[in-house]
Enzyme design. Structure first.
Site, PDB file in Angstrom:
ATOM      1  N   ASP A  13      -0.300   5.838  -7.248  1.00 36.72           N
ATOM      2  CA  ASP A  13       1.103   5.803  -6.856  1.00 36.72           C
ATOM      3  C   ASP A  13       2.054   6.079  -8.014  1.00 36.72           C
ATOM      4  O   ASP A  13       3.165   5.543  -8.067  1.00 36.72           O
ATOM      5  CB  ASP A  13       1.453   4.447  -6.193  1.00 36.72           C
ATOM      6  CG  ASP A  13       0.557   4.170  -5.010  1.00 36.72           C
ATOM      7  OD1 ASP A  13       0.219   5.130  -4.291  1.00 36.72           O
ATOM      8  OD2 ASP A  13       0.183   2.998  -4.812  1.00 36.72           O
ATOM      9  N   LYS A  16       2.217  11.413  -8.114  1.00 39.67           N
ATOM     10  CA  LYS A  16       1.438  12.664  -8.214  1.00 39.67           C
ATOM     11  C   LYS A  16       1.912  13.671  -7.182  1.00 39.67           C
ATOM     12  O   LYS A  16       1.997  14.870  -7.452  1.00 39.67           O
ATOM     13  CB  LYS A  16      -0.063  12.377  -8.008  1.00 39.67           C
ATOM     14  CG  LYS A  16      -0.642  11.429  -9.037  1.00 39.67           C
ATOM     15  CD  LYS A  16      -2.074  11.048  -8.707  1.00 39.67           C
ATOM     16  CE  LYS A  16      -2.225  10.197  -7.464  1.00 39.67           C
ATOM     17  NZ  LYS A  16      -1.663   8.852  -7.547  1.00 39.67           N
ATOM     18  N   GLY A  40      -1.728   8.173  -0.497  1.00 31.94           N
ATOM     19  CA  GLY A  40      -0.443   8.351   0.182  1.00 31.94           C
ATOM     20  C   GLY A  40       0.482   9.015  -0.812  1.00 31.94           C
ATOM     21  O   GLY A  40       0.870   8.399  -1.796  1.00 31.94           O
ATOM     22  N   HIS A  41       0.772  10.283  -0.601  1.00 37.33           N
ATOM     23  CA  HIS A  41       1.604  11.033  -1.544  1.00 37.33           C
ATOM     24  C   HIS A  41       2.930  11.365  -0.871  1.00 37.33           C
ATOM     25  O   HIS A  41       2.960  12.025   0.161  1.00 37.33           O
ATOM     26  CB  HIS A  41       0.870  12.297  -1.995  1.00 37.33           C
ATOM     27  CG  HIS A  41      -0.384  12.007  -2.771  1.00 37.33           C
ATOM     28  ND1 HIS A  41      -1.176  12.974  -3.320  1.00 37.33           N
ATOM     29  CD2 HIS A  41      -0.971  10.827  -3.108  1.00 37.33           C
ATOM     30  CE1 HIS A  41      -2.198  12.409  -3.956  1.00 37.33           C
ATOM     31  NE2 HIS A  41      -2.095  11.108  -3.823  1.00 37.33           N
ATOM     32  N   GLN A 224      -5.552   8.858  -6.084  1.00 35.81           N
ATOM     33  CA  GLN A 224      -5.854   7.644  -6.846  1.00 35.81           C
ATOM     34  C   GLN A 224      -5.553   7.898  -8.335  1.00 35.81           C
ATOM     35  O   GLN A 224      -4.644   8.636  -8.627  1.00 35.81           O
ATOM     36  CB  GLN A 224      -7.290   7.154  -6.621  1.00 35.81           C
ATOM     37  CG  GLN A 224      -7.536   6.612  -5.226  1.00 35.81           C
ATOM     38  CD  GLN A 224      -7.727   7.700  -4.184  1.00 35.81           C
ATOM     39  OE1 GLN A 224      -8.567   8.559  -4.333  1.00 35.81           O
ATOM     40  NE2 GLN A 224      -6.955   7.661  -3.115  1.00 35.81           N
TER      41      GLN A 224
HETATM   42  P1  GDP Z   1       1.446   9.195  -5.478  1.00 31.74           P
HETATM   43  O1  GDP Z   1       0.459   8.476  -4.638  1.00 31.74           O
HETATM   44  O2  GDP Z   1       1.062   9.218  -6.930  1.00 31.74           O
HETATM   45  O3  GDP Z   1       1.805  10.559  -4.967  1.00 31.74           O
HETATM   46  O4  GDP Z   1       2.781   8.322  -5.413  1.00 31.74           O
HETATM   47  P2  GDP Z   1       3.434   7.657  -4.086  1.00 31.74           P
HETATM   48  O5  GDP Z   1       4.079   8.729  -3.296  1.00 31.74           O
HETATM   49  O6  GDP Z   1       2.472   6.760  -3.409  1.00 31.74           O
HETATM   50  O7  GDP Z   1       4.491   6.692  -4.742  1.00 31.74           O
HETATM   51  C1  GDP Z   1       5.503   7.169  -5.588  1.00 31.74           C
HETATM   52  C2  GDP Z   1       6.861   6.802  -4.973  1.00 31.74           C
HETATM   53  O8  GDP Z   1       7.874   6.993  -5.944  1.00 31.74           O
HETATM   54  C3  GDP Z   1       7.248   7.669  -3.805  1.00 31.74           C
HETATM   55  O9  GDP Z   1       8.003   6.902  -2.904  1.00 31.74           O
HETATM   56  C4  GDP Z   1       8.104   8.758  -4.434  1.00 31.74           C
HETATM   57  O10 GDP Z   1       9.054   9.299  -3.535  1.00 31.74           O
HETATM   58  C5  GDP Z   1       8.800   7.971  -5.504  1.00 31.74           C
HETATM   59  N1  GDP Z   1       9.125   8.736  -6.718  1.00 31.74           N
HETATM   60  C6  GDP Z   1       8.423   9.725  -7.320  1.00 31.74           C
HETATM   61  N2  GDP Z   1       9.025  10.090  -8.472  1.00 31.74           N
HETATM   62  C7  GDP Z   1      10.120   9.299  -8.599  1.00 31.74           C
HETATM   63  C8  GDP Z   1      11.133   9.162  -9.607  1.00 31.74           C
HETATM   64  O11 GDP Z   1      11.136   9.832 -10.637  1.00 31.74           O
HETATM   65  N3  GDP Z   1      12.092   8.194  -9.383  1.00 31.74           N
HETATM   66  C9  GDP Z   1      12.097   7.401  -8.265  1.00 31.74           C
HETATM   67  N4  GDP Z   1      13.067   6.486  -8.135  1.00 31.74           N
HETATM   68  N5  GDP Z   1      11.169   7.529  -7.312  1.00 31.74           N
HETATM   69  C10 GDP Z   1      10.192   8.437  -7.485  1.00 31.74           C
HETATM   70  P1  IMO Z   2      -2.728   7.397  -4.274  1.00 30.24           P
HETATM   71  O1  IMO Z   2      -3.424   8.739  -4.238  1.00 30.24           O
HETATM   72  C1  IMO Z   2      -2.978   3.125  -5.036  1.00 30.24           C
HETATM   73  C2  IMO Z   2      -6.834   1.223  -4.262  1.00 30.24           C
HETATM   74  C3  IMO Z   2      -6.890   0.180  -3.159  1.00 30.24           C
HETATM   75  C4  IMO Z   2      -7.966  -0.741  -3.712  1.00 30.24           C
HETATM   76  C5  IMO Z   2      -8.951   0.250  -4.338  1.00 30.24           C
HETATM   77  C6  IMO Z   2     -10.128   0.614  -3.441  1.00 30.24           C
HETATM   78  O2  IMO Z   2      -1.639   7.273  -3.274  1.00 30.24           O
HETATM   79  O3  IMO Z   2      -2.319   7.057  -5.673  1.00 30.24           O
HETATM   80  P2  IMO Z   2     -10.372   2.190  -1.307  1.00 30.24           P
HETATM   81  O4  IMO Z   2      -9.713   2.113   0.034  1.00 30.24           O
HETATM   82  O5  IMO Z   2     -10.127   3.458  -2.046  1.00 30.24           O
HETATM   83  O6  IMO Z   2     -11.827   1.816  -1.259  1.00 30.24           O
HETATM   84  O7  IMO Z   2      -9.658   0.999  -2.165  1.00 30.24           O
HETATM   85  O8  IMO Z   2      -8.197   1.417  -4.625  1.00 30.24           O
HETATM   86  N1  IMO Z   2      -6.303   2.543  -3.861  1.00 30.24           N
HETATM   87  C7  IMO Z   2      -5.089   2.988  -4.191  1.00 30.24           C
HETATM   88  N2  IMO Z   2      -4.074   2.369  -4.837  1.00 30.24           N
HETATM   89  N3  IMO Z   2      -2.848   4.411  -4.662  1.00 30.24           N
HETATM   90  C8  IMO Z   2      -3.874   5.045  -4.042  1.00 30.24           C
HETATM   91  O9  IMO Z   2      -3.858   6.358  -3.776  1.00 30.24           O
HETATM   92  C9  IMO Z   2      -5.038   4.321  -3.734  1.00 30.24           C
HETATM   93  N4  IMO Z   2      -6.202   4.612  -3.117  1.00 30.24           N
HETATM   94  C10 IMO Z   2      -6.974   3.528  -3.213  1.00 30.24           C
HETATM   95  O10 IMO Z   2      -5.655  -0.483  -3.026  1.00 30.24           O
HETATM   96  O11 IMO Z   2      -7.450  -1.537  -4.740  1.00 30.24           O
HETATM   97 MG    MG Z   3       0.358   6.865  -3.292  1.00 29.74          MG
END
Ligand code: GDP
Ligand code: IMO
Ligand code: MG
Length: 428
Positions: A13, A16, A40-41, A224
């Protein structure tokens, strides 16, 4: 043959998806190489939010071919739902290619994930309960079914029969759960999912190499992150695949010499969802502030993410293991109101100062963070579009991270929107 890998340097999270989407403007192919719908991206483009789980983040551009590589585990029902959602939002998924060698997630994988977590009780891993671990376990045990099996009903039913012969007694006798009916599962996968996915199933390795040989730009989108990596993360509190940059080679079918840039996506602080050690975790009001301002709730599971200060011991380990060429630092704006800002630069373990990651799990659990304090900037960064507009304290914070990591920060996020970023240092 320019190939770039985007990888998370923390526990996921980091943002990416946002940076993959941003970089995809100049790409021809974007490939997911591991993980599944545990990812979840989030992309925010012109005020519209897209939450992607399996479809690569390049899908929003019509010139990009999105690919799901052999290293991904796919629940076809979830993938179809995601494609339908995107289509409804006006995004064309017709170009999506899915590796025939990717493994399938079945309902029994999900049930096994849930019951195994329950069985672990307070030692649970905190998985996303998507069936990821059990599906990868079957792949390693060589009893998994693959996407290509959807195209061959006879073989599919035979293989599923063999697997259920083992899974059903396990579910019934060990976990007191109802068995799965072969025909019900097979009919849903073969009659509903197979025909929908068939036009997308392809030899992605061949296509990828055709693109590379034609001089096209390819981006590998990690899911991840480094510290959730099965081999290099905080085992057992990890996922069951290899998100590290090297995972792109295995999970997509390329050799390491193809990769010329590895971008480590690094949040300006850290979050973790699920169980496991987290030396710089904040359980006070600053932690709550990061959760509130950073909206740190799971993209799919909605779980509250644990938050803490940036940890450069972890970052240096990520630089090494992934051969990071540069960093994309995200969510700098979330620190706007904090002053001072702390950065964990070392750990104290049993009275000793450690600047590199302990390999022993119990040392990571015992590690006490050693912080350096930097002044905050107390300025809204969300509209900053150029390095020259950054307040001095923000500039210093980024330079401090670069110095600690030993690689430049090329991109810095100041908000969730596609256009909310600045270019900081030149690409090395
Ligand atoms: P990922 O799994 O690495 O793609 O990240 P996620 O989407 O799960 O979580 C990142 C969150 O931060 C999302 O809600 C994005 O919209 C938000 N986000 C990404 N870059 C920025 C930033 O530079 N500033 C802020 N405030 N939010 C951001
Ligand atoms: P993105 O791509 C954050 C964590 C779960 C748990 C561990 C194992 O959005 O960054 P799993 O279901 O993969 O067997 O769970 O990994 N986990 C993540 N945490 N972002 C993710 O994906 C994750 N995918 C798995 O919370 O701790
Ligand atoms: Mg994510």
């Amino acid at each position: 043959m320019p190939a770039t890998v985007v990888v998370g340097t923390q526990w996921g999270d980091e943002g990416k998806g946002k940076f993959t989407d941003l970089l995809a403007r100049d790409m021809d192919v974007v490939v997911r190489y591991q993980g599944g719908h545990n990812a979840g991206h989030t992309l925010v483009v012109e005020g519209q939010t897209f939450k992607l789980q399996l479809v690569p983040s390049g899908v929003l551009y019509s010139h990009v071919t999105p690919m799901i590589g052999n290293g991904v585990v796919i629940d076809p029902r979830v993938l179809i739902e995601e494609m339908d959602r995107l289509t409804e939002a006006g995004v064309d998924c017709g170009r999506l290619k899915i590796s025939g060698n990717a493994h399938l997630i079945f309902p029994y994988h999900q049930t096994l994930d849930v019951v195994a977590e329950r069985h672990l009780g307070r030692n649970k891993l905190g998985t996303t309960k998507r069936g990821i671990g059990p599906a990868y376990a079957d792949k390693a045990a060589r009893v998994g079914l693959r996407v290509q099996d959807l195209l061959d009903p006879k073989i599919f039913r035979e293989k599923l029969g063999v697997v259920l012969h083992e899974k059903n007694p396990l579910l019934a006798k060990v976990y007191n759960r109802l068995p799965f009916d072969l025909d019900t599962v097979a009919d849903e996968y073969l009659e509903e999912c197979g025909p929908r996915l068939a036009p997308h199933i392809a030899d992605t390795v061949g296509l990828l190499h055709d693109s590379l040989e034609a001089g096209q730009n390819v981006l590998f989108e990690g899911a991840q992150a480094m510290f959730l990596d099965l081999d290099h993360g905080t085992y057992p509190f990890v996922t069951s695949s290899n998100p590290v940059a090297g995972g792109a080679c295995v999970g997509a079918g390329i050799g390491p010499r193809h990769i010329d840039r590895v971008i480590g996506v690094t949040k300006a602080y850290i979050s973790r969802v699920g169980s496991g050690p987290f030396p710089s975790e904040l359980t006070d009001e600053i932690g709550d502030h990061l959760v509130d301002v950073g909206r740190e709730y799971g993209t799919n599971t909605k779980r509250r993410r644990r938050c803490g200060w940036l940890d450069t011991v972890m970052l240096r380990q990520a630089v090494r293991v992934n051969s990071l060429s540069d960093l994309a630092i995200t969510k700098l704006d979330v620190l706007d109101a904090l002053d001072p800002i702390r950065v964990c630069v070392a750990y104290e373990v049993d009275g000793e100062r450690r600047t590199s990651m302990p390999y022993h799990q119990s040392e990571i659990h015992r590690a006490v963070p050693i912080y350096e304090e930097l002044p905050g900037w107390r300025t809204d960064l969300s509209k900053v579009g150029d390095r020259s507009e950054l307040p001095q304290a923000a500039e210093d914070y980024l330079c401090f991270i670069e110095e600690q990591a030993g690689v430049p920060a090329t991109l810095v996020g100041v908000g969730p929107g596609r256009d909310q970023f600045i270019t900081f240092s030149p690409v090395p």
